[in-house]
Write an enzyme that holds these catalytic residues in place. Sequence first.
Site, PDB file in Angstrom:
ATOM      1  N   ASP A 273       0.818  -1.240  -0.089  1.00 55.79           N
ATOM      2  CA  ASP A 273      -0.025   0.020  -0.020  1.00 55.79           C
ATOM      3  C   ASP A 273       0.975   1.309   0.053  1.00 55.79           C
ATOM      4  O   ASP A 273       2.086   1.080   0.213  1.00 55.79           O
ATOM      5  CB  ASP A 273      -1.014  -0.034   1.265  1.00 55.79           C
ATOM      6  CG  ASP A 273      -2.307   0.867   0.900  1.00 55.79           C
ATOM      7  OD1 ASP A 273      -2.246   1.634   0.233  1.00 55.79           O
ATOM      8  OD2 ASP A 273      -3.155   0.535   1.607  1.00 55.79           O
ATOM      9  N   TRP A 274       0.434   2.284  -0.350  1.00 53.25           N
ATOM     10  CA  TRP A 274       0.930   3.596  -0.421  1.00 53.25           C
ATOM     11  C   TRP A 274       1.848   3.955   0.873  1.00 53.25           C
ATOM     12  O   TRP A 274       1.298   4.621   1.723  1.00 53.25           O
ATOM     13  CB  TRP A 274       0.196   4.801  -1.087  1.00 53.25           C
ATOM     14  CG  TRP A 274       0.174   4.622  -2.635  1.00 53.25           C
ATOM     15  CD1 TRP A 274       0.658   5.519  -3.260  1.00 53.25           C
ATOM     16  CD2 TRP A 274      -0.326   3.530  -3.599  1.00 53.25           C
ATOM     17  NE1 TRP A 274       0.458   5.318  -4.864  1.00 53.25           N
ATOM     18  CE2 TRP A 274       0.027   3.969  -4.831  1.00 53.25           C
ATOM     19  CE3 TRP A 274      -0.601   2.129  -3.464  1.00 53.25           C
ATOM     20  CZ2 TRP A 274      -0.130   3.280  -5.861  1.00 53.25           C
ATOM     21  CZ3 TRP A 274      -0.764   1.410  -4.446  1.00 53.25           C
ATOM     22  CH2 TRP A 274      -0.675   1.972  -5.731  1.00 53.25           C
TER      23      TRP A 274
END
Length: 737
Positions: A273-274
């Site tokens: 995920d970012w």
Amino acid sequence: MQIKLWPVVALAATVCVVARAGAPDSSFDFPPTATVMNAFDSATAHRRAHSLVSKMTLSEKLQFIHSEYAMSSVPGGGAGYIQGVPRLGIPDLNMVDSSTGSGSTSQPSTTFPSTIGVAASWDRGLSSAFGKRIAIELREQGFGMGLGGGTNLAREPRAGRLFEFLGEDPLLAGQMLAERTDGTQSQKVIATIKHFAGNEQEYNRMGGNSQIDERTLREIYLLPFEIAAKRAQPGSVMCSYNELNGTYACENSHLLSDVLKNDWHFEGQVQSDWGATHSTANAINAGLDEEEDVGSTVYLTPAAVQQAIANGSVSTARLDDMVERKLYVMIRTGVMDNPPKGGGTIDFAGANAFAQAVEEQSMVLLKNDSNQLPLSAASLSRIAVIGAHADAAVLTGGGSGNTRDPVTGAFAGCGGLTFGTSTGCGWWTNPWLKLNTPIVAAIQALAPSAQVSFAGNSDQQSPFSAYTQQQIQQAAALAARSDVAIVFVAQPAGEDFGDLQSLELANPSNQDALVEAVASANPRTIVVVESGNPVLMPWKDSVAAIVEAWYPGEGGGNAIANVLFGKVNPSGKLPVTFPVHDQDTPTWGQNGTYEANPVYAEKLDMGYRWYDAKNIAPMFEFGYGLSYTHFSYSGLSVAHRPDGALDVSFTVRNDGRVAGAEVPQVYLGVPYSGEPPRRLVGWEKVAMNPGETRHVRITVTPRMQSVWDTSRNGWRYVAGGTVYVGASSRDIRLQGS
Ligand code: NOJ
């Protein structure tokens, strides 16, 4: 009444419905989805990927495992970008969020209904078509990868992102996700499933440590991922922000390597995920293949990985594996040879019609006293429509699971609505979506000779300002002089602004008072709920009918009107339990406080399993939903097959007066210590004309009869048990063993 039959056509040709529930580590238990379509078979794709890796330089490999962050500067307005290697014919890869439509920041996109609504349709074909339709827009916009496959389970019913997941049951979520994934990849767009794993709440989402025992993980929280990974072979799995049992998900070798890559034989890539990466060598050696960076601290930059290789903490073989996985996925899905070019033409009218059709299949009729619905236009002279900006817009979910540039009207500044002030209004936090055909207009079109009047929040105020006493009185007065009052209530939620404090309708406040006042003024009050979460309904007994419309998307105006007036017979069933009180939910804890490091102490008793195990009556149970017709069930037979599967057969009859679709559900009580009373093991959605009878056969594979045996770290098949067939998890019509 004229009933729209969609997507009934496909089912109508089938006489006997055979559904296969998922199960253990064999293609028998999780057979590939019906239409898995790959440009190349696995062996060919591996060979090509391997050969390409052997031709790449170190710097080409290093650039291939790290996406540059630049939401605004990624070509096409995407969320991430991997640079290709032109000399080897490897194209650039642009990725974008796609939960309910493309999240491009710079290109217009269709806003489809929220995915919890898709789960409420219980329609596998619809989920596949949903994934496909969004992928078509992604490709036209130039994206080869869609990040839309969210499937964290609804353990926390107040969770901010519930709208972009698929409910509380792992089989339902897994099967629907597999279909969506398959639909996406059929269009040569790589699908991501997320967030792996234990990411069931927004509170402390970056730092929480989810503590989940292995049996609960395998039987509940990992199962949707397992089903989707095995059935539809998504190109990518996104590891989550949280820690799982003390180790960040993106460097958790048990999760990424032992389970995903080894037990499940996942051949695709793991992307973070970012900003969810927290180390270089640790993460890589645990199984992370690609970092999506957020511009601050980054760990898989070319320099960092090169240094890790130089000091021996990461092997070149592992780097090759990371690169090869990505190339393999690009080749297999067809992105390599046929990369999206962007700048294409999108059929927005067709997409809008599809968005409407999805919403029509997703809505759940929760209450319908004395058949108050469907409405008959001929008998109505004055219709009151009240609340939730139904004259202009519908609510959508906030955060990355939303479109950012909706084709029906930009969100920025409240989408061109005349809210007066844009305070708190925008695509991320308060996304009201302007409709071309708002609900009021759609109702007027179906009741052309009636006077349709709107009362509710003034557009001159902030879109979430509380209803004033004066507004409530005006709405009640309008209801009193109308033949029917349709009240719209809304529950905003989304990513990154925490979970709801309560399932009470709170924003704007006074919505409960509004409903109560209208219901006292007119006994024919119908409530339509726009939410991504369950909602408490203290007014449930005072109103005549209730419809759950989720976040309806851009076709929502017509879809809602069609259901209210019976052009569409509702067929959705709840994918999540609606409790009576917050206190009844498994995660309420001490006065509703959230756990920063959630301990999944209820173990397997999550969702309906909790209510069944604790004997708590929900307001509306999992699997529940009414229709304008009635279905009867008969003739249960349960046959044991030599391979361990159960064939569950029975008959469903539409014994009402209109066509409709029913979702017969099969539950199993597994006689094993710690198991909840019932688990969903299969279902089918069957469309029937009045008087029609359908024979349904559902195969329950051995895995769906199994438990995770911690003493031997594997699945244990448990024979026996009780089979329940019902119209919901509590409306059990047939029972056998
Ligand atoms: C963070 C979200 O958790 C994830 O779901 C999304 O795909 C990325 N941001 C990219 O926007």
